[in-house]
Motif scaffolding. Sequence first.
Motif, PDB file in Angstrom:
ATOM      1  N   PHE A  43      50.678  42.174  32.738  1.00 44.02           N
ATOM      2  CA  PHE A  43      49.686  42.215  31.465  1.00 44.02           C
ATOM      3  C   PHE A  43      48.112  42.647  32.625  1.00 44.02           C
ATOM      4  O   PHE A  43      47.016  42.087  31.883  1.00 44.02           O
ATOM      5  CB  PHE A  43      49.505  40.790  31.522  1.00 44.02           C
ATOM      6  N   GLY A  44      47.972  42.162  34.016  1.00 44.57           N
ATOM      7  CA  GLY A  44      46.654  42.237  35.013  1.00 44.57           C
ATOM      8  C   GLY A  44      46.125  40.543  34.623  1.00 44.57           C
ATOM      9  O   GLY A  44      44.871  40.328  35.032  1.00 44.57           O
ATOM     10  N   ALA A  45      46.982  39.690  34.436  1.00 43.39           N
ATOM     11  CA  ALA A  45      46.962  38.465  34.462  1.00 43.39           C
ATOM     12  C   ALA A  45      47.095  37.658  36.381  1.00 43.39           C
ATOM     13  O   ALA A  45      47.597  37.988  36.765  1.00 43.39           O
ATOM     14  CB  ALA A  45      47.773  37.633  33.499  1.00 43.39           C
ATOM     15  N   GLY A  46      46.167  36.338  36.306  1.00 44.15           N
ATOM     16  CA  GLY A  46      46.370  36.019  37.481  1.00 44.15           C
ATOM     17  C   GLY A  46      45.571  34.354  37.731  1.00 44.15           C
ATOM     18  O   GLY A  46      44.514  34.133  37.039  1.00 44.15           O
ATOM     19  N   TYR A  47      45.779  34.285  38.472  1.00 46.70           N
ATOM     20  CA  TYR A  47      45.389  32.975  39.499  1.00 46.70           C
ATOM     21  C   TYR A  47      43.470  33.416  39.155  1.00 46.70           C
ATOM     22  O   TYR A  47      44.001  34.009  40.284  1.00 46.70           O
ATOM     23  CB  TYR A  47      45.730  31.382  40.151  1.00 46.70           C
ATOM     24  N   ALA A  48      42.459  32.593  39.312  1.00 46.13           N
ATOM     25  CA  ALA A  48      40.862  32.941  39.958  1.00 46.13           C
ATOM     26  C   ALA A  48      40.703  31.846  40.415  1.00 46.13           C
ATOM     27  O   ALA A  48      39.781  30.821  40.221  1.00 46.13           O
ATOM     28  CB  ALA A  48      40.389  33.123  38.468  1.00 46.13           C
ATOM     29  N   PRO A  49      40.831  32.563  41.912  1.00 44.72           N
ATOM     30  CA  PRO A  49      40.609  32.165  42.584  1.00 44.72           C
ATOM     31  C   PRO A  49      38.779  31.114  42.575  1.00 44.72           C
ATOM     32  O   PRO A  49      38.031  30.621  43.452  1.00 44.72           O
ATOM     33  CB  PRO A  49      40.613  32.313  43.960  1.00 44.72           C
ATOM     34  N   LYS A  50      38.131  32.171  42.250  1.00 42.02           N
ATOM     35  CA  LYS A  50      36.551  32.061  41.974  1.00 42.02           C
ATOM     36  C   LYS A  50      35.418  33.026  40.757  1.00 42.02           C
ATOM     37  O   LYS A  50      36.514  33.284  39.923  1.00 42.02           O
ATOM     38  CB  LYS A  50      35.862  33.260  42.729  1.00 42.02           C
ATOM     39  N   GLY A  51      34.639  33.077  40.146  1.00 40.67           N
ATOM     40  CA  GLY A  51      33.701  33.144  38.923  1.00 40.67           C
ATOM     41  C   GLY A  51      34.140  32.263  37.511  1.00 40.67           C
ATOM     42  O   GLY A  51      34.368  31.330  38.183  1.00 40.67           O
ATOM     43  N   ILE A  52      33.611  32.503  36.767  1.00 41.48           N
ATOM     44  CA  ILE A  52      33.454  31.841  35.658  1.00 41.48           C
ATOM     45  C   ILE A  52      34.746  31.393  35.371  1.00 41.48           C
ATOM     46  O   ILE A  52      35.062  30.262  34.510  1.00 41.48           O
ATOM     47  CB  ILE A  52      33.298  32.609  34.508  1.00 41.48           C
ATOM     48  N   MET A  53      35.798  31.958  35.521  1.00 38.90           N
ATOM     49  CA  MET A  53      37.516  31.801  35.433  1.00 38.90           C
ATOM     50  C   MET A  53      38.288  30.422  36.564  1.00 38.90           C
ATOM     51  O   MET A  53      38.971  30.704  36.612  1.00 38.90           O
ATOM     52  CB  MET A  53      38.696  32.613  34.821  1.00 38.90           C
ATOM     53  N   ARG A  54      37.622  30.176  37.148  1.00 42.62           N
ATOM     54  CA  ARG A  54      37.842  29.854  38.847  1.00 42.62           C
ATOM     55  C   ARG A  54      38.160  28.230  38.553  1.00 42.62           C
ATOM     56  O   ARG A  54      38.094  27.871  37.440  1.00 42.62           O
ATOM     57  CB  ARG A  54      36.077  29.027  39.338  1.00 42.62           C
ATOM     58  N   GLY A  55      39.844  28.770  39.279  1.00 44.72           N
ATOM     59  CA  GLY A  55      40.959  27.182  38.635  1.00 44.72           C
ATOM     60  C   GLY A  55      41.162  27.176  37.637  1.00 44.72           C
ATOM     61  O   GLY A  55      41.608  26.841  37.349  1.00 44.72           O
ATOM     62  N   ARG A  56      41.486  28.978  36.823  1.00 46.45           N
ATOM     63  CA  ARG A  56      42.932  28.974  35.979  1.00 46.45           C
ATOM     64  C   ARG A  56      43.108  30.157  35.661  1.00 46.45           C
ATOM     65  O   ARG A  56      43.290  31.576  36.365  1.00 46.45           O
ATOM     66  CB  ARG A  56      41.631  29.012  34.073  1.00 46.45           C
ATOM     67  N   LEU A  57      43.669  30.152  35.057  1.00 49.37           N
ATOM     68  CA  LEU A  57      44.664  31.274  34.368  1.00 49.37           C
ATOM     69  C   LEU A  57      44.103  32.014  33.821  1.00 49.37           C
ATOM     70  O   LEU A  57      43.988  31.811  32.660  1.00 49.37           O
ATOM     71  CB  LEU A  57      45.939  31.291  34.359  1.00 49.37           C
ATOM     72  N   ALA A  58      43.763  33.590  34.674  1.00 43.02           N
ATOM     73  CA  ALA A  58      43.312  34.311  33.501  1.00 43.02           C
ATOM     74  C   ALA A  58      43.738  35.615  33.395  1.00 43.02           C
ATOM     75  O   ALA A  58      44.136  36.432  33.688  1.00 43.02           O
ATOM     76  CB  ALA A  58      41.621  35.335  34.621  1.00 43.02           C
ATOM     77  N   ILE A  59      43.631  35.567  31.763  1.00 40.97           N
ATOM     78  CA  ILE A  59      44.663  36.332  31.290  1.00 40.97           C
ATOM     79  C   ILE A  59      43.342  37.661  30.080  1.00 40.97           C
ATOM     80  O   ILE A  59      42.877  36.785  29.370  1.00 40.97           O
ATOM     81  CB  ILE A  59      45.618  35.499  30.220  1.00 40.97           C
ATOM     82  N   PRO A  60      43.925  38.942  30.261  1.00 41.73           N
ATOM     83  CA  PRO A  60      43.190  39.888  29.965  1.00 41.73           C
ATOM     84  C   PRO A  60      43.063  40.325  28.249  1.00 41.73           C
ATOM     85  O   PRO A  60      43.787  39.870  28.073  1.00 41.73           O
ATOM     86  CB  PRO A  60      43.700  41.122  30.690  1.00 41.73           C
ATOM     87  N   ILE A  61      41.935  40.728  27.719  1.00 40.31           N
ATOM     88  CA  ILE A  61      42.340  40.693  26.063  1.00 40.31           C
ATOM     89  C   ILE A  61      41.650  41.930  25.958  1.00 40.31           C
ATOM     90  O   ILE A  61      41.218  42.063  26.384  1.00 40.31           O
ATOM     91  CB  ILE A  61      41.285  39.631  25.559  1.00 40.31           C
ATOM     92  N   HIS A  62      42.602  42.529  25.546  1.00 38.99           N
ATOM     93  CA  HIS A  62      42.385  43.940  25.220  1.00 38.99           C
ATOM     94  C   HIS A  62      42.213  44.399  23.217  1.00 38.99           C
ATOM     95  O   HIS A  62      43.414  43.901  22.801  1.00 38.99           O
ATOM     96  CB  HIS A  62      43.358  45.257  25.828  1.00 38.99           C
TER      97      HIS A  62
ATOM     98  N   TYR B 275      40.832  40.177  41.917  1.00 38.31           N
ATOM     99  CA  TYR B 275      40.655  39.120  42.573  1.00 38.31           C
ATOM    100  C   TYR B 275      42.160  38.470  42.117  1.00 38.31           C
ATOM    101  O   TYR B 275      42.255  37.032  43.137  1.00 38.31           O
ATOM    102  CB  TYR B 275      39.897  38.353  43.074  1.00 38.31           C
ATOM    103  N   LEU B 276      42.324  38.595  41.041  1.00 39.62           N
ATOM    104  CA  LEU B 276      43.134  37.937  40.424  1.00 39.62           C
ATOM    105  C   LEU B 276      44.665  37.545  41.587  1.00 39.62           C
ATOM    106  O   LEU B 276      45.170  38.212  42.236  1.00 39.62           O
ATOM    107  CB  LEU B 276      43.846  37.918  39.198  1.00 39.62           C
ATOM    108  N   GLN B 277      44.951  36.174  41.925  1.00 40.41           N
ATOM    109  CA  GLN B 277      46.475  36.249  42.486  1.00 40.41           C
ATOM    110  C   GLN B 277      47.409  35.088  41.760  1.00 40.41           C
ATOM    111  O   GLN B 277      47.514  34.933  40.580  1.00 40.41           O
ATOM    112  CB  GLN B 277      45.827  35.332  43.707  1.00 40.41           C
ATOM    113  N   TYR B 278      48.832  35.833  42.332  1.00 42.50           N
ATOM    114  CA  TYR B 278      49.961  35.157  41.451  1.00 42.50           C
ATOM    115  C   TYR B 278      50.225  33.948  42.652  1.00 42.50           C
ATOM    116  O   TYR B 278      50.687  33.447  44.137  1.00 42.50           O
ATOM    117  CB  TYR B 278      51.165  35.842  41.377  1.00 42.50           C
ATOM    118  N   THR B 279      50.457  32.501  42.202  1.00 42.14           N
ATOM    119  CA  THR B 279      49.920  31.010  42.544  1.00 42.14           C
ATOM    120  C   THR B 279      51.067  30.299  41.836  1.00 42.14           C
ATOM    121  O   THR B 279      52.081  31.057  41.290  1.00 42.14           O
ATOM    122  CB  THR B 279      48.916  30.786  43.039  1.00 42.14           C
TER     123      THR B 279
END
Length: 194
Positions: A151-170, A131-135
Amino acid sequence: MPYIDFTDLKGSVGIESVLGMLDIRLRKTGDQLRGRCPIHNGGNDREFVVTPAKGLYYCFGGCGGGDSIKLVAMVQGCELKDAAAFIAERSGFASGPDSSGQKRNGTTLPVTVDGSPQPQPERRTLKPLDYLQYTDAVAALGISEETCKHFGAGYAPKGIMRGRLAIPIHDRDGTLIAYCGRTVKGESPTLIFP
């Protein structure tokens, strides 16, 4: 102090067991546990959440989040190695060069009484946040939409990352193991690692 493999410890001793060791009582809400934050002794009975399936906790009152070892360290005001020793001692966990074990991929495996390797739990994998978005807020950080997609990153409108840029770590094998959250509006802390 004997060597303790943090990954093995967290895989063997669930965060719910650690809550018991710390005498932290939370109420079940769906698949999570909630209550007052034991780190800053908060007054809100919904600000502290534990997700047992992920082995993680998070305090919405400003303490941040982490795994069971960090929880012990934060509650007891000690270093991570001392927190790991606390969990290992109370759970009977043994790891590293001082314990008997066989090696697989460079890590020590627990063994049974007859010396055969104990079955290891399946490795949990994290599902990508679909559900991550580009804003505009992400664009204002100087990150292009193409970079976010790559990278599969984006703005998180919900969840524990709500209101932040969520950056995946592999991990080195390319398995998604976590997300790092970076503020888009200058909040503190700038980065979170729930």
